[in-house]
Design a protein around this motif. Structure first.
Motif, mmCIF file in Angstrom:
data_model
loop_
_atom_site.group_PDB
_atom_site.id
_atom_site.type_symbol
_atom_site.label_atom_id
_atom_site.label_comp_id
_atom_site.label_asym_id
_atom_site.label_seq_id
_atom_site.Cartn_x
_atom_site.Cartn_y
_atom_site.Cartn_z
ATOM 1 N N MET A 344 33.924 34.377 21.295
ATOM 2 C CA MET A 344 34.032 35.723 21.868
ATOM 3 C C MET A 344 33.447 36.773 20.920
ATOM 4 S SD MET A 344 38.114 36.520 21.518
ATOM 5 C CE MET A 344 38.875 36.928 19.936
ATOM 6 N N SER A 345 33.633 36.581 19.619
ATOM 7 C CA SER A 345 33.073 37.535 18.658
ATOM 8 C C SER A 345 31.552 37.498 18.689
ATOM 9 C CB SER A 345 33.577 37.235 17.245
ATOM 10 O OG SER A 345 34.982 37.318 17.175
ATOM 11 N N ILE A 347 29.552 36.780 21.289
ATOM 12 C CA ILE A 347 29.040 37.451 22.481
ATOM 13 C C ILE A 347 29.024 38.961 22.270
ATOM 14 C CG2 ILE A 347 29.547 38.000 24.896
ATOM 15 C CD1 ILE A 347 30.628 35.217 25.231
ATOM 16 N N TYR A 348 30.146 39.482 21.801
ATOM 17 C CA TYR A 348 30.279 40.930 21.647
ATOM 18 C C TYR A 348 29.336 41.461 20.566
ATOM 19 C CZ TYR A 348 32.567 45.470 21.323
ATOM 20 O OH TYR A 348 32.840 46.806 21.337
ATOM 21 N N SER A 484 33.877 40.214 27.231
ATOM 22 C CA SER A 484 34.468 40.195 25.891
ATOM 23 C C SER A 484 35.922 40.647 25.937
ATOM 24 C CB SER A 484 33.677 41.110 24.944
ATOM 25 O OG SER A 484 32.343 40.681 24.827
ATOM 26 N N PHE A 488 39.054 38.744 24.535
ATOM 27 C CA PHE A 488 39.811 39.403 23.475
ATOM 28 C C PHE A 488 41.269 39.582 23.885
ATOM 29 C CE2 PHE A 488 36.242 41.856 21.037
ATOM 30 C CZ PHE A 488 35.615 40.645 20.802
#
Length: 578
Positions: A344-345, A347-348, A484, A488
Protein backbone atom coordinates in the motif's frame (compact mmCIF):
# COMPACT_ATOMS: atom_id res chain seq x y z
CA UNK A 1 -24.97 15.82 16.62
CA UNK A 2 -23.58 19.24 15.65
CA UNK A 3 -23.73 20.47 19.25
CA UNK A 4 -21.97 17.31 20.49
CA UNK A 5 -19.29 17.68 17.80
CA UNK A 6 -18.75 21.32 18.81
CA UNK A 7 -18.45 20.36 22.48
CA UNK A 8 -15.94 17.60 21.67
CA UNK A 9 -13.87 20.02 19.64
CA UNK A 10 -13.74 22.51 22.53
CA UNK A 11 -12.67 19.75 24.94
CA UNK A 12 -10.09 18.46 22.45
CA UNK A 13 -8.59 21.93 22.09
CA UNK A 14 -8.06 22.08 25.86
CA UNK A 15 -6.70 18.55 26.27
CA UNK A 16 -4.56 18.60 23.13
CA UNK A 17 -3.70 22.27 23.44
CA UNK A 18 -0.50 24.19 24.01
CA UNK A 19 0.57 22.44 27.27
CA UNK A 20 0.56 18.98 25.67
CA UNK A 21 2.24 20.26 22.52
CA UNK A 22 5.02 21.82 24.62
CA UNK A 23 5.34 18.62 26.69
CA UNK A 24 5.71 16.38 23.62
CA UNK A 25 8.28 18.69 22.06
CA UNK A 26 10.18 18.97 25.34
CA UNK A 27 10.38 15.20 25.83
CA UNK A 28 11.55 14.80 22.24
CA UNK A 29 14.26 17.43 22.72
CA UNK A 30 15.31 15.82 26.02
CA UNK A 31 15.81 12.34 24.55
CA UNK A 32 17.40 13.71 21.38
CA UNK A 33 20.02 15.52 23.45
CA UNK A 34 20.46 12.87 26.17
CA UNK A 35 21.03 10.08 23.63
CA UNK A 36 23.06 12.29 21.25
CA UNK A 37 20.73 12.30 18.24
CA UNK A 38 19.92 8.59 17.87
CA UNK A 39 17.56 9.44 14.97
CA UNK A 40 20.64 10.43 12.97
CA UNK A 41 23.48 8.26 14.32
CA UNK A 42 21.65 4.92 14.64
CA UNK A 43 19.74 4.69 11.34
CA UNK A 44 22.11 2.18 9.62
CA UNK A 45 22.02 -0.15 12.64
CA UNK A 46 18.23 0.20 12.84
CA UNK A 47 17.86 -0.90 9.21
CA UNK A 48 20.20 -3.87 9.74
CA UNK A 49 18.13 -5.05 12.73
CA UNK A 50 14.89 -4.69 10.77
CA UNK A 51 16.34 -6.81 7.96
CA UNK A 52 17.00 -9.61 10.46
CA UNK A 53 20.78 -9.30 10.56
CA UNK A 54 20.81 -9.81 14.35
CA UNK A 55 17.69 -11.96 14.83
CA UNK A 56 17.54 -15.48 16.25
CA UNK A 57 14.47 -17.68 15.88
CA UNK A 58 14.78 -18.91 19.46
CA UNK A 59 14.55 -15.39 20.92
CA UNK A 60 11.43 -14.85 23.09
CA UNK A 61 8.47 -13.07 21.51
CA UNK A 62 5.58 -13.53 19.10
CA UNK A 63 6.72 -11.87 15.84
CA UNK A 64 9.91 -10.86 14.02
CA UNK A 65 11.38 -7.36 14.12
CA UNK A 66 10.07 -6.72 10.60
CA UNK A 67 6.59 -7.99 11.43
CA UNK A 68 6.48 -5.87 14.60
CA UNK A 69 7.57 -2.82 12.59
CA UNK A 70 4.96 -3.53 9.91
CA UNK A 71 2.24 -4.08 12.52
CA UNK A 72 3.09 -0.74 14.12
CA UNK A 73 3.53 0.96 10.73
CA UNK A 74 0.20 -0.40 9.53
CA UNK A 75 -1.30 1.43 12.51
CA UNK A 76 0.63 4.65 11.92
CA UNK A 77 0.77 4.64 8.11
CA UNK A 78 -2.90 5.19 7.62
CA UNK A 79 -5.55 7.83 7.46
CA UNK A 80 -3.19 10.24 9.24
CA UNK A 81 -1.01 10.31 6.13
CA UNK A 82 -3.94 11.13 3.86
CA UNK A 83 -6.66 12.81 5.91
CA UNK A 84 -4.50 13.96 8.85
CA UNK A 85 -2.04 15.95 6.75
CA UNK A 86 -4.91 17.48 4.80
CA UNK A 87 -6.70 18.46 8.01
CA UNK A 88 -3.50 20.07 9.38
CA UNK A 89 -2.89 22.11 6.21
CA UNK A 90 -6.58 23.01 5.90
CA UNK A 91 -6.53 24.40 9.46
CA UNK A 92 -2.97 25.72 9.78
CA UNK A 93 -1.83 26.37 6.22
CA UNK A 94 1.38 25.12 4.52
CA UNK A 95 3.47 25.95 7.62
CA UNK A 96 1.74 23.10 9.50
CA UNK A 97 3.82 20.66 7.44
CA UNK A 98 7.05 22.13 8.85
CA UNK A 99 5.86 21.52 12.39
CA UNK A 100 4.88 17.99 11.39
CA UNK A 101 8.52 17.52 10.36
CA UNK A 102 9.75 18.86 13.70
CA UNK A 103 7.37 16.58 15.56
CA UNK A 104 8.39 13.61 13.41
CA UNK A 105 12.12 14.18 13.94
CA UNK A 106 11.78 14.54 17.70
CA UNK A 107 9.22 11.74 17.70
CA UNK A 108 11.88 9.30 16.50
CA UNK A 109 13.69 9.70 19.83
CA UNK A 110 10.41 9.43 21.76
CA UNK A 111 9.43 6.26 19.89
CA UNK A 112 12.84 4.75 20.64
CA UNK A 113 12.44 5.31 24.36
CA UNK A 114 8.84 4.01 24.45
CA UNK A 115 9.59 0.77 22.66
CA UNK A 116 12.84 0.09 24.50
CA UNK A 117 10.92 0.37 27.78
CA UNK A 118 8.10 -1.79 26.40
CA UNK A 119 10.59 -4.60 25.72
CA UNK A 120 12.34 -4.14 29.06
CA UNK A 121 9.17 -4.46 31.15
CA UNK A 122 7.01 -6.80 29.04
CA UNK A 123 5.21 -9.77 30.58
CA UNK A 124 5.37 -13.40 29.39
CA UNK A 125 2.10 -15.32 29.72
CA UNK A 126 1.69 -19.05 30.37
CA UNK A 127 0.43 -19.65 26.82
CA UNK A 128 3.73 -18.36 25.42
CA UNK A 129 2.46 -14.96 24.30
CA UNK A 130 3.78 -11.65 25.59
CA UNK A 131 2.20 -8.32 26.54
CA UNK A 132 3.86 -4.96 26.92
CA UNK A 133 3.39 -1.26 26.54
CA UNK A 134 3.06 1.83 28.73
CA UNK A 135 0.69 0.21 31.24
CA UNK A 136 3.33 -2.42 31.97
CA UNK A 137 6.37 -0.13 32.14
CA UNK A 138 4.41 2.31 34.30
CA UNK A 139 3.45 -0.38 36.84
CA UNK A 140 6.63 -2.48 36.71
CA UNK A 141 9.07 0.38 36.13
CA UNK A 142 7.66 3.04 38.44
CA UNK A 143 6.35 0.54 40.98
CA UNK A 144 2.93 -0.64 42.28
CA UNK A 145 2.19 2.79 43.74
CA UNK A 146 1.71 4.05 40.19
CA UNK A 147 -0.63 1.31 39.03
CA UNK A 148 -3.40 3.91 39.00
CA UNK A 149 -1.47 5.79 36.29
CA UNK A 150 -1.15 2.55 34.32
CA UNK A 151 -4.91 2.06 34.64
CA UNK A 152 -5.48 5.61 33.35
CA UNK A 153 -3.37 4.87 30.29
CA UNK A 154 -4.95 1.48 29.61
CA UNK A 155 -8.44 2.93 29.99
CA UNK A 156 -7.66 5.82 27.64
CA UNK A 157 -5.96 3.42 25.24
CA UNK A 158 -8.96 1.12 25.22
CA UNK A 159 -11.28 4.00 24.36
CA UNK A 160 -8.79 5.42 21.84
CA UNK A 161 -8.77 2.15 19.89
CA UNK A 162 -12.46 2.76 19.27
CA UNK A 163 -11.82 6.39 18.23
CA UNK A 164 -8.66 7.31 16.33
CA UNK A 165 -7.69 3.72 15.59
CA UNK A 166 -11.17 2.72 14.55
CA UNK A 167 -13.88 5.29 13.80
CA UNK A 168 -11.55 7.78 12.09
CA UNK A 169 -10.43 5.03 9.72
CA UNK A 170 -13.87 3.91 8.60
CA UNK A 171 -15.15 7.51 8.51
CA UNK A 172 -12.36 8.73 6.24
CA UNK A 173 -12.67 5.66 4.04
CA UNK A 174 -16.42 6.25 3.66
CA UNK A 175 -15.94 9.94 2.83
CA UNK A 176 -13.35 9.27 0.12
CA UNK A 177 -15.21 6.29 -1.38
CA UNK A 178 -18.54 8.12 -1.55
CA UNK A 179 -16.92 11.24 -2.97
CA UNK A 180 -15.26 9.18 -5.71
CA UNK A 181 -18.10 6.84 -6.64
CA UNK A 182 -21.46 7.87 -5.16
CA UNK A 183 -21.88 11.63 -5.49
CA UNK A 184 -23.38 13.45 -8.45
CA UNK A 185 -20.57 15.74 -9.57
CA UNK A 186 -21.32 19.26 -10.76
CA UNK A 187 -19.81 19.82 -14.19
CA UNK A 188 -20.92 22.46 -16.71
CA UNK A 189 -22.68 19.81 -18.81
CA UNK A 190 -24.32 18.00 -15.86
CA UNK A 191 -28.09 17.81 -16.60
CA UNK A 192 -30.28 19.40 -13.92
CA UNK A 193 -32.45 16.30 -14.22
CA UNK A 194 -29.77 14.37 -12.25
CA UNK A 195 -30.21 16.65 -9.22
CA UNK A 196 -32.68 16.07 -6.40
CA UNK A 197 -31.87 12.32 -6.30
CA UNK A 198 -32.57 12.06 -10.01
CA UNK A 199 -35.94 13.81 -9.84
CA UNK A 200 -34.66 17.07 -11.30
CA UNK A 201 -36.35 20.46 -10.92
CA UNK A 202 -40.02 19.57 -10.86
CA UNK A 203 -41.63 23.00 -10.88
CA UNK A 204 -41.13 23.88 -14.54
CA UNK A 205 -42.01 27.47 -15.40
CA UNK A 206 -42.63 28.30 -11.74
CA UNK A 207 -39.02 27.66 -10.81
CA UNK A 208 -37.38 30.92 -9.83
CA UNK A 209 -35.05 32.35 -7.19
CA UNK A 210 -35.05 35.71 -5.44
CA UNK A 211 -31.51 36.60 -4.38
CA UNK A 212 -31.19 39.09 -1.51
CA UNK A 213 -27.74 40.71 -1.32
CA UNK A 214 -25.91 42.19 1.66
CA UNK A 215 -26.10 45.69 0.19
CA UNK A 216 -29.89 45.53 0.53
CA UNK A 217 -30.66 45.04 -3.15
CA UNK A 218 -32.28 41.91 -4.62
CA UNK A 219 -33.09 40.43 -8.01
CA UNK A 220 -34.97 37.43 -9.39
CA UNK A 221 -33.45 34.64 -11.47
CA UNK A 222 -35.60 32.36 -13.62
CA UNK A 223 -34.53 28.72 -13.44
CA UNK A 224 -37.22 27.47 -15.83
CA UNK A 225 -35.75 26.36 -19.14
CA UNK A 226 -32.27 25.68 -17.75
CA UNK A 227 -31.24 22.16 -18.74
CA UNK A 228 -27.67 21.93 -17.49
CA UNK A 229 -25.60 23.27 -14.62
CA UNK A 230 -23.91 25.73 -17.01
CA UNK A 231 -27.31 27.07 -18.08
CA UNK A 232 -28.17 27.61 -14.41
CA UNK A 233 -24.87 29.39 -13.73
CA UNK A 234 -25.31 31.57 -16.82
CA UNK A 235 -28.86 32.51 -15.82
CA UNK A 236 -27.45 33.87 -12.54
CA UNK A 237 -24.12 35.37 -13.62
CA UNK A 238 -25.51 36.95 -16.82
CA UNK A 239 -28.72 38.28 -15.29
CA UNK A 240 -29.03 41.98 -16.26
CA UNK A 241 -29.73 42.91 -12.63
CA UNK A 242 -26.68 41.09 -11.32
CA UNK A 243 -23.85 43.19 -12.79
CA UNK A 244 -21.15 41.08 -11.10
CA UNK A 245 -22.51 41.53 -7.60
CA UNK A 246 -23.15 37.78 -7.24
CA UNK A 247 -20.97 34.95 -8.54
CA UNK A 248 -22.37 31.48 -9.16
CA UNK A 249 -19.72 28.77 -9.55
CA UNK A 250 -18.85 25.13 -9.02
CA UNK A 251 -16.70 24.24 -5.99
CA UNK A 252 -13.14 22.99 -6.68
CA UNK A 253 -14.11 19.46 -5.60
CA UNK A 254 -17.10 19.51 -8.01
CA UNK A 255 -19.39 18.56 -5.12
CA UNK A 256 -21.33 21.81 -4.70
CA UNK A 257 -22.80 24.84 -6.40
CA UNK A 258 -21.50 28.00 -4.73
CA UNK A 259 -23.21 31.40 -4.61
CA UNK A 260 -20.90 34.21 -3.47
CA UNK A 261 -22.19 37.68 -2.56
CA UNK A 262 -19.54 40.19 -3.67
CA UNK A 263 -21.31 43.17 -2.09
CA UNK A 264 -20.94 44.59 1.42
CA UNK A 265 -23.56 45.78 3.87
CA UNK A 266 -25.45 45.03 7.05
CA UNK A 267 -28.18 42.97 5.41
CA UNK A 268 -28.28 39.17 5.36
CA UNK A 269 -27.37 37.37 2.17
CA UNK A 270 -30.29 34.99 1.50
CA UNK A 271 -32.28 33.12 -1.13
CA UNK A 272 -36.02 32.71 -1.60
CA UNK A 273 -38.10 30.78 -4.12
CA UNK A 274 -41.57 31.74 -5.26
CA UNK A 275 -42.96 28.24 -4.82
CA UNK A 276 -42.61 27.86 -1.07
CA UNK A 277 -38.94 26.85 -1.12
CA UNK A 278 -39.36 23.86 -3.43
CA UNK A 279 -36.80 25.09 -5.96
CA UNK A 280 -34.26 25.79 -3.21
CA UNK A 281 -34.78 22.28 -1.87
CA UNK A 282 -34.60 20.63 -5.28
CA UNK A 283 -31.39 22.44 -6.17
CA UNK A 284 -29.96 21.34 -2.81
CA UNK A 285 -29.49 24.69 -1.05
CA UNK A 286 -31.54 23.69 2.04
CA UNK A 287 -30.39 21.60 4.97
CA UNK A 288 -32.61 19.00 6.61
CA UNK A 289 -34.00 21.57 9.05
CA UNK A 290 -35.12 23.75 6.12
CA UNK A 291 -32.47 26.46 6.64
CA UNK A 292 -30.05 27.65 3.96
CA UNK A 293 -26.66 25.96 3.84
CA UNK A 294 -24.74 29.14 4.70
CA UNK A 295 -21.00 28.39 5.02
CA UNK A 296 -20.03 32.07 5.45
CA UNK A 297 -21.89 35.40 5.67
CA UNK A 298 -21.17 35.96 1.97
CA UNK A 299 -21.45 32.36 0.74
CA UNK A 300 -24.26 29.83 0.34
CA UNK A 301 -23.69 26.39 -1.18
CA UNK A 302 -25.65 23.28 -2.00
CA UNK A 303 -25.56 20.52 0.61
CA UNK A 304 -23.31 17.51 -0.01
CA UNK A 305 -25.51 14.41 0.55
CA UNK A 306 -24.48 12.26 3.51
CA UNK A 307 -25.40 8.98 1.73
CA UNK A 308 -26.49 6.95 4.74
CA UNK A 309 -27.04 3.73 2.77
CA UNK A 310 -23.59 3.86 1.17
CA UNK A 311 -22.00 4.50 4.53
CA UNK A 312 -23.83 1.52 6.04
CA UNK A 313 -22.58 -0.81 3.31
CA UNK A 314 -18.99 0.48 3.61
CA UNK A 315 -19.16 0.13 7.40
CA UNK A 316 -20.37 -3.46 7.14
CA UNK A 317 -17.63 -4.42 4.68
CA UNK A 318 -14.72 -2.97 6.65
CA UNK A 319 -16.16 -4.42 9.87
CA UNK A 320 -16.28 -7.90 8.33
CA UNK A 321 -12.76 -7.72 6.87
CA UNK A 322 -11.13 -6.42 10.05
CA UNK A 323 -13.11 -8.80 12.27
CA UNK A 324 -11.91 -11.79 10.26
CA UNK A 325 -8.26 -10.80 10.79
CA UNK A 326 -8.23 -9.73 14.43
CA UNK A 327 -9.71 -13.02 15.65
CA UNK A 328 -6.30 -14.55 14.89
CA UNK A 329 -4.42 -12.25 17.28
CA UNK A 330 -1.00 -10.63 16.85
CA UNK A 331 0.54 -13.44 14.81
CA UNK A 332 -2.09 -13.15 12.08
CA UNK A 333 -1.99 -9.34 12.32
CA UNK A 334 1.80 -9.40 11.89
CA UNK A 335 1.61 -11.68 8.83
CA UNK A 336 -1.10 -9.59 7.15
CA UNK A 337 0.65 -6.30 7.95
CA UNK A 338 4.05 -7.48 6.64
CA UNK A 339 2.44 -8.06 3.23
CA UNK A 340 0.01 -5.15 3.17
CA UNK A 341 2.23 -2.27 4.36
CA UNK A 342 4.93 -2.41 1.64
CA UNK A 343 2.28 -2.85 -1.08
CA UNK A 344 0.00 0.00 0.00
CA UNK A 345 2.88 2.39 0.72
CA UNK A 346 4.33 1.67 -2.71
CA UNK A 347 1.11 2.53 -4.54
CA UNK A 348 0.64 5.80 -2.69
CA UNK A 349 4.30 6.83 -2.92
CA UNK A 350 4.43 6.17 -6.67
CA UNK A 351 1.37 8.36 -7.28
CA UNK A 352 2.68 11.21 -5.12
CA UNK A 353 6.16 11.13 -6.68
CA UNK A 354 4.66 11.19 -10.17
CA UNK A 355 2.80 14.42 -9.34
CA UNK A 356 5.84 15.99 -7.67
CA UNK A 357 8.19 15.20 -10.58
CA UNK A 358 5.60 16.39 -13.10
CA UNK A 359 5.48 19.72 -11.22
CA UNK A 360 9.15 19.75 -10.24
CA UNK A 361 9.58 23.48 -10.97
CA UNK A 362 6.84 24.29 -8.43
CA UNK A 363 8.59 22.41 -5.63
CA UNK A 364 10.90 25.30 -4.56
CA UNK A 365 7.90 27.61 -4.17
CA UNK A 366 6.10 24.93 -2.16
CA UNK A 367 9.04 24.73 0.25
CA UNK A 368 9.08 28.53 0.46
CA UNK A 369 5.40 28.50 1.51
CA UNK A 370 6.08 25.78 4.08
CA UNK A 371 9.02 27.56 5.75
CA UNK A 372 7.55 31.07 5.43
CA UNK A 373 4.18 30.20 6.95
CA UNK A 374 5.75 28.10 9.70
CA UNK A 375 6.91 31.37 11.31
CA UNK A 376 4.51 33.93 9.82
CA UNK A 377 0.71 34.16 9.96
CA UNK A 378 -1.10 32.77 6.95
CA UNK A 379 -3.66 35.12 5.40
CA UNK A 380 -7.06 33.92 4.25
CA UNK A 381 -7.12 32.83 0.60
CA UNK A 382 -9.99 31.24 -1.31
CA UNK A 383 -11.57 28.64 0.96
CA UNK A 384 -8.69 28.83 3.49
CA UNK A 385 -9.69 30.82 6.57
CA UNK A 386 -6.22 31.97 7.63
CA UNK A 387 -4.11 30.95 10.65
CA UNK A 388 -1.85 32.41 13.32
CA UNK A 389 1.63 30.94 13.91
CA UNK A 390 0.56 29.35 17.20
CA UNK A 391 -2.49 27.83 15.54
CA UNK A 392 -0.27 26.46 12.77
CA UNK A 393 2.15 24.90 15.28
CA UNK A 394 -0.70 23.35 17.25
CA UNK A 395 -2.34 21.74 14.23
CA UNK A 396 0.95 20.58 12.72
CA UNK A 397 2.06 18.80 15.89
CA UNK A 398 -1.43 17.52 16.72
CA UNK A 399 -1.84 15.82 13.36
CA UNK A 400 1.77 14.58 13.33
CA UNK A 401 1.19 12.87 16.66
CA UNK A 402 -2.03 11.36 15.30
CA UNK A 403 -0.08 10.09 12.31
CA UNK A 404 3.14 8.75 13.87
CA UNK A 405 1.78 8.18 17.42
CA UNK A 406 5.07 9.25 19.05
CA UNK A 407 4.25 10.18 22.64
CA UNK A 408 1.00 8.23 22.74
CA UNK A 409 2.68 4.95 23.67
CA UNK A 410 0.40 2.93 21.40
CA UNK A 411 3.08 1.55 19.06
CA UNK A 412 5.06 0.29 22.06
CA UNK A 413 2.31 -2.31 22.56
CA UNK A 414 3.04 -3.87 19.15
CA UNK A 415 6.82 -3.63 19.48
CA UNK A 416 6.70 -5.40 22.84
CA UNK A 417 5.70 -8.57 20.95
CA UNK A 418 8.92 -8.68 18.86
CA UNK A 419 11.26 -11.65 19.24
CA UNK A 420 14.46 -10.34 20.86
CA UNK A 421 16.50 -10.49 24.05
CA UNK A 422 17.78 -6.95 23.55
CA UNK A 423 15.23 -4.21 24.35
CA UNK A 424 17.34 -1.58 22.60
CA UNK A 425 17.12 -3.43 19.29
CA UNK A 426 13.37 -3.10 19.12
CA UNK A 427 13.66 0.54 20.18
CA UNK A 428 15.95 1.11 17.20
CA UNK A 429 13.47 -0.62 14.88
CA UNK A 430 10.67 1.58 16.22
CA UNK A 431 12.79 4.66 15.61
CA UNK A 432 12.22 4.17 11.88
CA UNK A 433 8.44 4.63 12.13
CA UNK A 434 8.25 8.45 12.29
CA UNK A 435 10.90 8.57 9.56
CA UNK A 436 8.73 6.54 7.16
CA UNK A 437 5.40 7.86 8.35
CA UNK A 438 5.93 11.59 8.88
CA UNK A 439 9.19 12.64 7.26
CA UNK A 440 8.49 10.70 4.04
CA UNK A 441 4.81 9.85 3.49
CA UNK A 442 3.29 12.92 5.17
CA UNK A 443 5.74 15.12 3.28
CA UNK A 444 4.64 13.59 -0.03
CA UNK A 445 0.98 14.25 0.79
CA UNK A 446 1.66 17.82 1.92
CA UNK A 447 3.73 18.67 -1.16
CA UNK A 448 1.02 17.36 -3.49
CA UNK A 449 -1.65 19.44 -1.71
CA UNK A 450 0.48 22.60 -1.83
CA UNK A 451 1.91 22.15 -5.35
CA UNK A 452 -1.53 21.64 -6.89
CA UNK A 453 -2.89 24.73 -5.08
CA UNK A 454 -5.72 22.77 -3.46
CA UNK A 455 -4.81 23.96 0.04
CA UNK A 456 -6.64 27.26 -0.58
CA UNK A 457 -9.95 25.49 -1.32
CA UNK A 458 -12.68 24.74 1.20
CA UNK A 459 -12.17 20.96 0.95
CA UNK A 460 -10.93 19.11 4.04
CA UNK A 461 -9.78 15.68 5.22
CA UNK A 462 -9.36 12.87 2.69
CA UNK A 463 -11.38 14.79 0.07
CA UNK A 464 -8.72 17.53 0.03
CA UNK A 465 -5.97 14.98 -0.64
CA UNK A 466 -8.10 13.24 -3.26
CA UNK A 467 -8.75 16.55 -5.02
CA UNK A 468 -5.02 17.32 -5.01
CA UNK A 469 -4.17 13.94 -6.53
CA UNK A 470 -6.98 14.35 -9.09
CA UNK A 471 -5.58 17.76 -10.06
CA UNK A 472 -2.05 16.37 -10.35
CA UNK A 473 -2.99 13.08 -12.00
CA UNK A 474 -6.19 13.69 -13.98
CA UNK A 475 -8.54 10.71 -14.32
CA UNK A 476 -6.48 8.38 -12.10
CA UNK A 477 -5.36 10.46 -9.09
CA UNK A 478 -8.65 10.15 -7.24
CA UNK A 479 -8.60 6.38 -7.67
CA UNK A 480 -5.03 6.19 -6.30
CA UNK A 481 -6.06 7.99 -3.11
CA UNK A 482 -9.28 6.01 -2.73
CA UNK A 483 -7.50 2.68 -3.20
CA UNK A 484 -4.68 3.71 -0.84
CA UNK A 485 -7.14 4.96 1.75
CA UNK A 486 -9.02 1.66 1.70
CA UNK A 487 -5.79 -0.27 2.35
CA UNK A 488 -4.51 2.27 4.90
CA UNK A 489 -7.78 2.34 6.84
CA UNK A 490 -8.10 -1.44 6.96
CA UNK A 491 -4.48 -1.98 8.03
CA UNK A 492 -4.66 0.73 10.71
CA UNK A 493 -7.90 -0.64 12.11
CA UNK A 494 -6.41 -4.14 12.22
CA UNK A 495 -3.30 -3.10 14.15
CA UNK A 496 -5.13 -0.78 16.57
CA UNK A 497 -7.38 -3.68 17.51
CA UNK A 498 -4.32 -5.36 19.00
CA UNK A 499 -3.58 -2.28 21.09
CA UNK A 500 -7.08 -2.39 22.54
CA UNK A 501 -6.74 -6.14 22.93
CA UNK A 502 -3.74 -5.70 25.24
CA UNK A 503 -5.36 -2.82 27.15
CA UNK A 504 -8.50 -4.88 27.72
CA UNK A 505 -6.45 -7.84 28.94
CA UNK A 506 -4.48 -5.61 31.33
CA UNK A 507 -7.63 -4.08 32.81
CA UNK A 508 -10.00 -7.06 32.88
CA UNK A 509 -7.97 -10.19 32.21
CA UNK A 510 -8.03 -12.72 29.34
CA UNK A 511 -11.82 -13.09 29.59
CA UNK A 512 -12.23 -9.61 28.10
CA UNK A 513 -10.50 -10.46 24.81
CA UNK A 514 -13.38 -12.16 22.99
CA UNK A 515 -16.00 -9.52 23.92
CA UNK A 516 -13.61 -6.76 22.86
CA UNK A 517 -12.93 -8.43 19.52
CA UNK A 518 -16.68 -8.57 18.93
CA UNK A 519 -17.31 -4.93 19.91
CA UNK A 520 -14.39 -3.51 17.91
CA UNK A 521 -15.82 -4.16 14.40
CA UNK A 522 -19.17 -2.64 15.49
CA UNK A 523 -17.45 0.71 16.09
CA UNK A 524 -16.03 0.60 12.56
CA UNK A 525 -19.61 0.43 11.32
CA UNK A 526 -20.57 3.30 13.63
CA UNK A 527 -17.62 5.44 12.48
CA UNK A 528 -18.58 5.12 8.82
CA UNK A 529 -21.99 6.63 9.62
CA UNK A 530 -20.81 9.45 11.92
CA UNK A 531 -20.02 13.09 11.15
CA UNK A 532 -16.39 14.02 10.47
CA UNK A 533 -15.98 16.64 13.23
CA UNK A 534 -17.43 14.33 15.88
CA UNK A 535 -14.98 11.54 14.98
CA UNK A 536 -11.87 13.78 14.91
CA UNK A 537 -12.84 15.53 18.16
CA UNK A 538 -13.35 12.18 19.89
CA UNK A 539 -9.99 10.98 18.57
CA UNK A 540 -8.04 14.07 19.74
CA UNK A 541 -9.44 13.74 23.26
CA UNK A 542 -8.43 10.06 23.40
CA UNK A 543 -4.93 10.79 22.12
CA UNK A 544 -4.40 13.49 24.72
CA UNK A 545 -5.58 11.23 27.55
CA UNK A 546 -3.09 8.55 26.42
CA UNK A 547 -0.19 10.94 25.99
CA UNK A 548 -0.09 12.48 29.47
CA UNK A 549 0.51 9.29 31.55
CA UNK A 550 2.86 7.88 28.91
CA UNK A 551 5.03 11.01 28.73
CA UNK A 552 5.22 11.20 32.53
CA UNK A 553 6.44 7.60 32.60
CA UNK A 554 9.12 7.87 29.90
CA UNK A 555 10.50 11.00 31.58
CA UNK A 556 10.63 9.27 34.96
CA UNK A 557 12.21 6.14 33.42
CA UNK A 558 14.76 8.01 31.31
CA UNK A 559 17.70 6.71 33.44
CA UNK A 560 16.66 3.17 32.47
CA UNK A 561 16.61 4.07 28.76
CA UNK A 562 20.01 5.75 28.99
CA UNK A 563 21.52 2.78 30.89
CA UNK A 564 20.16 0.19 28.43
CA UNK A 565 21.39 2.26 25.48
CA UNK A 566 24.91 2.70 26.84
CA UNK A 567 25.12 -0.95 27.84
CA UNK A 568 24.00 -2.17 24.41
CA UNK A 569 26.39 -0.03 22.41
CA UNK A 570 29.29 -0.79 24.76
CA UNK A 571 29.16 -4.42 23.56
CA UNK A 572 30.11 -5.85 20.18
CA UNK A 573 27.19 -7.32 18.23
CA UNK A 574 27.91 -9.90 15.57
CA UNK A 575 25.66 -10.16 12.55
CA UNK A 576 24.03 -13.51 11.84
CA UNK A 577 24.73 -15.03 8.44
CA UNK A 578 21.75 -16.73 6.82
Amino acid sequence: MDSIANALQVIANYIFGLPLVVLIMSVGCFYTGRLLFPQVRRIPHSIAITMGKYSKDEDPGDVTHFQALCAALSATVGVGNIAGVATAIHAGGPGALFWMWVSGFLGMAIKYSECTLAQRYRVHHQDGTVSGGPMYYIERGLGPRFRWLAVVFASAGLVATLGGGNMVQSNSLAIAFIDQFALVKFHPDTPLSTLNDGNGIANGDKAGLQINLRDGDSFVVTVAGAETVQHLLDSINNNPSNQGRLTASISPDDNRLVLTDNTHGDNTFSLQSDNGGDTLSELGFLKKDGSLNRVAPHEITTVVPFKWAWRAVIGLIISAVVGAVIIGGIRRIGRVASRLVPFMSGIYTAGALAIIFWNIFDVPHAFYLIFHHAFNPTAAAGGFAGATVLYTINWGIRRAVFSNEAGLGSAAIAHAAARTKEPVREGLVALLEPLVDTLILCTLTGLVIIITGQWVTAANSSVLTKNAFSAGLPYVGGYVVTASLILFAVSTAISWSYYGDRCAQYLFGPAALFPYRCVYPAFLFLGARTQLRFVWGFSDIDNGMMAFPNLIAIIALSPVVVYLTRDYFSRHHKRIRR
